[in-house]
Design an enzyme around this catalytic site. Structure first.
Site, PDB file in Angstrom:
ATOM      1  N   CYS A  91       0.801  -1.225   0.000  1.00 13.14           N
ATOM      2  CA  CYS A  91       0.000   0.000   0.000  1.00 13.14           C
ATOM      3  C   CYS A  91       0.835   1.276   0.000  1.00 13.14           C
ATOM      4  O   CYS A  91       0.323   2.355  -0.276  1.00 13.14           O
ATOM      5  CB  CYS A  91      -0.939   0.001   1.200  1.00 13.14           C
ATOM      6  SG  CYS A  91      -1.833  -1.551   1.411  1.00 13.14           S
ATOM      7  N   HIS A 382      -9.165   2.185  -2.579  1.00 11.93           N
ATOM      8  CA  HIS A 382      -7.744   1.969  -2.296  1.00 11.93           C
ATOM      9  C   HIS A 382      -7.100   1.012  -3.297  1.00 11.93           C
ATOM     10  O   HIS A 382      -6.909  -0.158  -3.009  1.00 11.93           O
ATOM     11  CB  HIS A 382      -7.590   1.434  -0.863  1.00 11.93           C
ATOM     12  CG  HIS A 382      -6.203   1.027  -0.486  1.00 11.93           C
ATOM     13  ND1 HIS A 382      -5.078   1.724  -0.881  1.00 11.93           N
ATOM     14  CD2 HIS A 382      -5.754  -0.029   0.251  1.00 11.93           C
ATOM     15  CE1 HIS A 382      -4.009   1.123  -0.388  1.00 11.93           C
ATOM     16  NE2 HIS A 382      -4.389   0.060   0.287  1.00 11.93           N
ATOM     17  N   CYS A 412      -0.186   2.825   6.103  1.00 13.96           N
ATOM     18  CA  CYS A 412       0.149   1.482   6.586  1.00 13.96           C
ATOM     19  C   CYS A 412       0.197   0.539   5.389  1.00 13.96           C
ATOM     20  O   CYS A 412      -0.448   0.777   4.370  1.00 13.96           O
ATOM     21  CB  CYS A 412      -0.892   0.996   7.592  1.00 13.96           C
ATOM     22  SG  CYS A 412      -2.577   0.898   6.933  1.00 13.96           S
TER      23      CYS A 412
END
Length: 425
Positions: A91, A382, A412
């Protein structure tokens, strides 16, 4: 801290983020990256120009995928003399590509470059099982028809069963959502608090679209002009009806499909440069990148998988002589509402800050009005490798609107890591 000359963020572009298997189901990373880079080239008048580097990233990739950064750059309108590279850190990927470009600019290796990323959870790599792969490789290497046929001796229909990409951490066998459920229980994060954060994210993102904030940040693609995950009319009452998504057995599960980010397709990119290059090409500097930092936690032996940003931020603040309150804007990636709330609670915890972060006092509380003012991942979605570039472009524009200030970026990642940054104007 970035050493050398200042690194300017000139702006960014992204396509609308879309839920998997919807608008971008048949596009793939290259198609989304080309559209995004092409829009960035158009926005800044970069047609035919040679930049120092294009760094792109993707988490979900096919074995046949070539260098995404280079291939997308070749189709973007930039000069074919612009190099390209592809990176991956789950990510945090596009914050890492931005950091790579920024470091090269700061040290004088290049004058300008693009950092970004793309991800698809629709066009995932589905491969043959190991047994059939061995047979196919043996058959391909065989010299005679007899030897090729021999490679399939003893073949069983069950060997046709495909392998799908894993969603669990290899070292624990648990998904990110399951790990976050553990964190929510450890930190006593209530379901209603998570739902409140999710509703707020949707409302803030919708309001930002309505006032035109994203007009120059989001370009239409495949007939979509806004993130199709966005639900302006969502409410606490609607969210309260949803069942837990990751802990359906204990009766204590609090993470749902609404307070967790859905699987998403999309791409985003940012243009960075030295101040001299920006001035020479007539581009406004929105802000500068002061620092980027990465940390990790030992999630295999008990630490929360998504708690690494607490460590990364503490270490970065110490290096820069700043406190957690020395920011006008906090852009914290909303992988899960619970993850954000665990992070905030940890920074306020005297015990955690002393025992885990080695501090004499808690980092303290942040002003909730300064956190994700125009919404974030719970509402936008996302795409793993695109989130960092989305956040940097969004934060840079907000700093311009404010007329100055300092922004903290926190992301994160899978694998128990956190990528964080400081932006200043």
């Amino acid at each position: 801290m970035l050493q050398g000359r200042p690194v300017a963020v000139l702006g960014g572009v992204r396509i609308p983020f879309c839920r998997q298997n919807t608008a971008y189901a048949d596009v793939g990373n290259l198609g989304m990256s080309v559209r995004t880079l092409g829009a960035l080239v158009e926005k800044f008048g970069l047609h035919g120009q040679q930049l120092g580097e294009v760094a792109m990233g993707a988490v979900i990739k096919h074995a046949s995928d070539w260098n995404l950064g280079r291939e997308a750059a070749l189709s973007s309108g930039l000069s074919a003399l612009t190099p390209g590279i592809t990176l991956q850190r789950a990510c945090g990927t596009s914050l890492d590509t931005i950091n790579l470009i920024a470091t090269k600019i700061a040290t004088g290796q290049i004058e300008s470059g693009i950092g970004g990323g793309s991800d698809t959870t629709s066009d995932v790599p589905i491969v043959y099982g190991k047994s059939l792969r061995r047979r196919l490789l043996a058959a391909n290497a065989a010299k005679t028809t007899k030897d090729k046929l021999a490679a399939f001796k003893g073949f069983r229909l069950r060997e046709l069963k495909p392998d799908f990409p894993g969603v669990a951490e290899p070292r624990t066998g648990k998904s990110m959502g399951e790990h976050c459920e553990d964190m929510a229980k450890e930190w006593n994060i209530a379901r209603d608090s998570q739902d409140e954060l999710a509703v707020a994210s949707h409302r803030k993102l919708a309001a930002a679209y309505e006032r035109g904030f994203f007009d120059d940040l989001v370009v239409s693609f495949r007939g979509v002009s806004r993130d199709n995950i966005l639900r302006p009319d969502t409410s606490l009452e609607k969210l309260a009806t949803l069942k837990p998504a990751f802990d359906r057995i204990s009766g204590r599960g609090t993470l749902t499909a609404a307070n967790s980010t859905p699987l998403t397709d999309g791409a985003a990119a940012c243009l960075l440069a030295s101040d001299a290059w920006a001035a020479a090409h007539g581009h406004e500097v929105l802000c500068h990148i002061r620092d980027v930092h990465v940390s990790a936690v030992d999630f295999v032996h008990g630490e929360g998988l998504l708690m690494a940003p607490t460590v990364a931020v503490a270490e970065m603040l110490a290096r820069n002589g700043l406190t957690l309150q020395d920011f006008d804007l906090y852009e914290i990636h909303e992988a899960f509402a619970a993850q954000v709330l665990c992070t905030l609670r940890a920074w306020e915890s005297e015990d955690y800050c002393r025992s885990r972060l080695g501090l004499d006092a808690p980092l303290g509380r942040i002003d909730p009005e300064k956190m994700n003012p125009v919404g974030s991942s719970l509402a936008a979605g996302h795409p793993f490798a695109a989130t960092g570039a989305r956040i940097v472009a969004t934060a840079a524009k907000q700093l311009k609107e404010r007329g100055g200030g300092r922004a903290l970026v926190s992301i994160c990642t899978a694998g128990g890591m956190g990528v964080v940054a400081i932006l200043e104007r």
